[in-house]
Design a protein around this motif. Structure first.
Motif, mmCIF file in Angstrom:
data_model
loop_
_atom_site.group_PDB
_atom_site.id
_atom_site.type_symbol
_atom_site.label_atom_id
_atom_site.label_comp_id
_atom_site.label_asym_id
_atom_site.label_seq_id
_atom_site.Cartn_x
_atom_site.Cartn_y
_atom_site.Cartn_z
ATOM 1 N N ARG A 45 0.811 -1.225 0.000
ATOM 2 C CA ARG A 45 0.000 0.000 0.000
ATOM 3 C C ARG A 45 0.844 1.276 0.000
ATOM 4 N NH1 ARG A 45 -5.535 -0.341 1.723
ATOM 5 N NH2 ARG A 45 -5.302 1.563 2.936
ATOM 6 N N ASN A 48 1.332 3.004 -3.897
ATOM 7 C CA ASN A 48 0.512 4.102 -4.444
ATOM 8 C C ASN A 48 0.084 5.067 -3.328
ATOM 9 O OD1 ASN A 48 -1.436 2.640 -3.182
ATOM 10 N ND2 ASN A 48 -2.749 2.385 -4.964
ATOM 11 N N LEU A 50 -1.284 4.726 -0.433
ATOM 12 C CA LEU A 50 -2.449 4.565 0.437
ATOM 13 C C LEU A 50 -1.964 4.527 1.882
ATOM 14 C CD1 LEU A 50 -4.676 1.975 -1.497
ATOM 15 C CD2 LEU A 50 -5.034 4.429 -1.253
ATOM 16 N N ASN A 75 -2.368 11.931 -8.117
ATOM 17 C CA ASN A 75 -3.511 11.263 -8.743
ATOM 18 C C ASN A 75 -3.097 10.590 -10.049
ATOM 19 O OD1 ASN A 75 -5.098 12.196 -6.664
ATOM 20 N ND2 ASN A 75 -5.874 13.956 -7.819
ATOM 21 N N ARG A 78 -1.089 7.499 -9.284
ATOM 22 C CA ARG A 78 -1.962 6.408 -8.826
ATOM 23 C C ARG A 78 -2.738 5.794 -9.984
ATOM 24 N NH1 ARG A 78 -4.141 9.476 -3.439
ATOM 25 N NH2 ARG A 78 -2.888 8.337 -1.916
ATOM 26 N N SER A 79 -3.143 6.632 -10.938
ATOM 27 C CA SER A 79 -3.938 6.115 -12.057
ATOM 28 C C SER A 79 -3.109 5.159 -12.908
ATOM 29 C CB SER A 79 -4.474 7.271 -12.903
ATOM 30 O OG SER A 79 -3.442 7.805 -13.707
ATOM 31 N N PHE A 83 -4.504 -1.429 -8.689
ATOM 32 C CA PHE A 83 -4.489 -1.974 -7.332
ATOM 33 C C PHE A 83 -5.732 -2.834 -7.134
ATOM 34 C CE2 PHE A 83 -4.371 -2.366 -2.850
ATOM 35 C CZ PHE A 83 -3.079 -2.077 -2.430
ATOM 36 N N LEU A 102 -16.098 3.870 -15.201
ATOM 37 C CA LEU A 102 -16.092 5.153 -14.474
ATOM 38 C C LEU A 102 -14.754 5.897 -14.548
ATOM 39 C CD1 LEU A 102 -17.621 7.073 -12.453
ATOM 40 C CD2 LEU A 102 -16.439 5.835 -10.648
ATOM 41 N N SER A 103 -13.695 5.203 -14.141
ATOM 42 C CA SER A 103 -12.427 5.918 -13.990
ATOM 43 C C SER A 103 -11.781 6.318 -15.324
ATOM 44 C CB SER A 103 -11.472 5.095 -13.133
ATOM 45 O OG SER A 103 -12.103 4.844 -11.895
ATOM 46 N N LYS A 106 -13.819 9.498 -16.110
ATOM 47 C CA LYS A 106 -13.728 10.663 -15.226
ATOM 48 C C LYS A 106 -12.292 11.069 -14.913
ATOM 49 C CE LYS A 106 -18.159 10.706 -15.015
ATOM 50 N NZ LYS A 106 -18.867 11.626 -15.940
ATOM 51 N N VAL A 107 -11.360 10.113 -14.954
ATOM 52 C CA VAL A 107 -9.975 10.454 -14.637
ATOM 53 C C VAL A 107 -9.180 10.731 -15.911
ATOM 54 C CG1 VAL A 107 -7.821 9.658 -13.575
ATOM 55 C CG2 VAL A 107 -10.013 9.155 -12.484
ATOM 56 N N ARG A 151 -11.513 -3.559 -13.675
ATOM 57 C CA ARG A 151 -11.603 -2.128 -13.371
ATOM 58 C C ARG A 151 -10.209 -1.503 -13.277
ATOM 59 N NH1 ARG A 151 -14.190 -0.232 -7.687
ATOM 60 N NH2 ARG A 151 -12.336 -1.281 -6.912
ATOM 61 N N ALA A 152 -9.282 -2.229 -12.642
ATOM 62 C CA ALA A 152 -7.916 -1.713 -12.531
ATOM 63 C C ALA A 152 -7.239 -1.679 -13.899
ATOM 64 C CB ALA A 152 -7.108 -2.564 -11.551
ATOM 65 N N MET A 155 -7.564 1.305 -16.573
ATOM 66 C CA MET A 155 -6.715 2.502 -16.556
ATOM 67 C C MET A 155 -5.418 2.263 -17.327
ATOM 68 S SD MET A 155 -8.585 4.610 -15.006
ATOM 69 C CE MET A 155 -7.544 6.010 -14.589
#
Lengths: 244, 252
Positions: A45, A48, A50, A75, A78-79, A83, A102-103, A106-107, A151-152, A155
């Motif tokens: 962790r 990135n 966290l 940011n 991290r993108s 993770f 989503l990411s 939006k990112v 999802r990961a 990106m």
């Protein structure tokens, strides 16, 4: 690609990480193992951010993740690091498809149609094209974790981190997640995995790191680590595994 | 003379006053004004409360501090006092008089926003931390994570609490009586002044009126709560501790 240099971390007086020096090279699969509480999850962790560290540095693609970074720079960093969490952490108010879309939208500002196309391709890759419209609550643990991996991946990160990805799963679901991870390794993804799945480590890892009490005590090829571990603590850990 | 026929007679003679006040010959009042005050109060307070909740969770002290101050003041001072304070001091500050309805609305918005912001904050904090971790790990900014991941879940979970705050607000509008806002209690007061001899009947009618409105809404809230609970049984992110208590401490 991921480099730990003299990393120290404390939770109050407790030393969580002590002088960690190690490197994950590009295209390499590293499995981090060790007894519970040894700092494996904390270590992964920090990559990135966290988790914060108290001294040392963690370099990702040569940039110090814990250095002076603006919010936007962090940011962005991290993108670029995928993770995967032990508890999946899918967004329960979004369908599997929307979780993946989503990411990027939006990112990264990807167009909706492109994001959708990519998300469907990724869900297909983890074997869940048919579940795209389902909500996380309607999926099994193994399915949720595969969506989380998709999802990961959406990106398009150059490296993926897995924090005990199968520890919260029923035994019969472990295989489906591991096989997705094997596929990723085969495709050359740089991976750092905290896991108790020693068969996965033996078959897939390029290197195994053994941790205890916040230190990386041993790093080596899985063949060497499993056949002839050097550190007494690692020898005990492996013999405990075998006698279980 | 027995009570019931007498009450029926009062309602028959005054139902329009109880419903809309002296409208259209005077300002809108009665139940209509009560509901408009409550709905506007909550509707305007809600977006404000989300901003305040985000500020109170901000890592920056300069954002947290004013919000926490406002919350503590509204918690520690009776609503009636705030109404009187706004009624008498605001005109002095801005130099001209403010209509009673506007005074009441402004006070309600500020007061409800403070309480709602505590509900919203609790709703955000009740979500598993993994949700924020996951959003940040994907590269979302803090605000982006709030907007796309945290708030949609938290606000949905809070619908029952927000509705019960609405019921509290309806009851709080009665305090407008003290500054002559022509809402339902004020209308009942007018009737009572005219009849002089029937205060029990008049205020019994008033109590029943509030009860019917609030009870109906409470039933609706229970239904919404059941719906949400049913929809969530399949999901892994059940928020067991819904912040419903904030509504009960706000009674004036």
């Amino acid at each position: 690609m991921i480099k730990f240099v003299a990393v120290h971390k404390f939770f109050g007086a407790l030393a969580a990480l002590t002088d960690v020096n190690a490197e994950v090279r590009k295209g390499e699969v590293v499995v981090v193992c060790g007894p519970s509480g040894s700092g494996k999850s904390t270590l992964i962790r920090t990559v990135n951010r966290l988790e914060e560290i108290q001294s040392g540095s963690v370099l990702f693609e040569g940039r110090d993740v814990h250095g002076k970074l603006g919010g936007a720079a962090l940011n962005h960093l991290r993108s670029r690091i995928g993770f995967v969490f032990q508890s999946f952490n899918l967004f329960p108010h979004l369908s599997a498809l929307d979780n993946v879309m989503l990411s990027p939208m939006k990112v990264n500002g990807v167009k909706r149609s492109d994001a959708r196309e990519m998300a469907l391709r990724l869900l297909d890759r983890v074997g869940l094209a048919a579940k795209a419209q389902n909500y996380p609550g309607q999926l099994s643990g193994g399915q949720q974790q595969r969506v989380a991996i998709a999802r990961a991946l959406a990106m398009e990160p150059p490296a993926m981190l897995f924090d005990e990805p199968t520890s919260a799963l029923d035994p019969e679901m472990v295989g489906e997640v591991l096989s997705v991870m094997r596929g990723l390794a085969r495709d050359g993804m740089t991976m750092m995995c905290v896991t108790h799945e020693m068969n996965f480590a033996r078959d897939v890892a390029d290197r195994v790191w053994f941790m205890d009490a916040g230190r990386v005590l041993e790093t080596g090829a899985p063949v060497d680590f499993f056949r002839s571990p050097q550190h007494p603590r690692a020898q005990r850990f492996l013999s405990d595994l075998h006698t279980r | 003379m027995s009570l019931l026929p007498s009450m029926i007679e009062i309602v028959r003679d005054n139902w329009l006053l109880l419903l809309v006040g002296q409208y259209p010959n005077g300002p809108l009042g009665g139940i209509a004004a009560t509901l408009i005050l409550s709905i506007l109060g909550i509707a305007l307070a809600f977006p404000l409360s989300v901003v305040m909740a985000l500020a109170s969770l901000s890592p920056w002290l300069a954002l947290r501090w004013p919000v926490m101050a406002l919350v503590y003041i509204t918690r520690g001072v009776p609503l009636l006092l705030i109404i009187l304070w706004v009624y008498f001091v605001l005109p002095l500050l801005i130099g001209h008089s403010v209509p009673a309805f506007a005074t009441m609305l402004v006070t309600l918005v500020g007061y409800e926003a403070a309480f709602l912001s505590e509900i919203v904050r609790a709703g955000i904090q009740a979500l598993p931390t993994g949700q924020m971790d996951a959003a940040r790990a994907l590269g979302h900014s803090r605000l982006g994570a709030m907007r796309y991941v945290i708030l949609p879940q938290a606000l949905f979970n809070m619908i029952p609490s927000i509705l019960s705050q609405f019921v509290s607000t309806i009851k709080e509008t009665t305090l407008g009586y003290i500054i002559n806002v022509p809402e339902l209690t004020f209308a009942a007061g007018q009737i009572n002044n005219r009849l002089l001899t029937k205060p029990f009947e008049v205020y019994f009618i008033l109590a029943i009126s509030y009860f019917i409105v609030c009870w109906t809404l409470t039933q609706a809230i229970n239904m919404v709560e059941r719906r949400i609970a049913a929809g969530r049984t399949a999901g892994p992110v059940a928020v067991s501790a819904l912040p419903t208590t904030a509504a009960s401490v706000s009674g004036a």
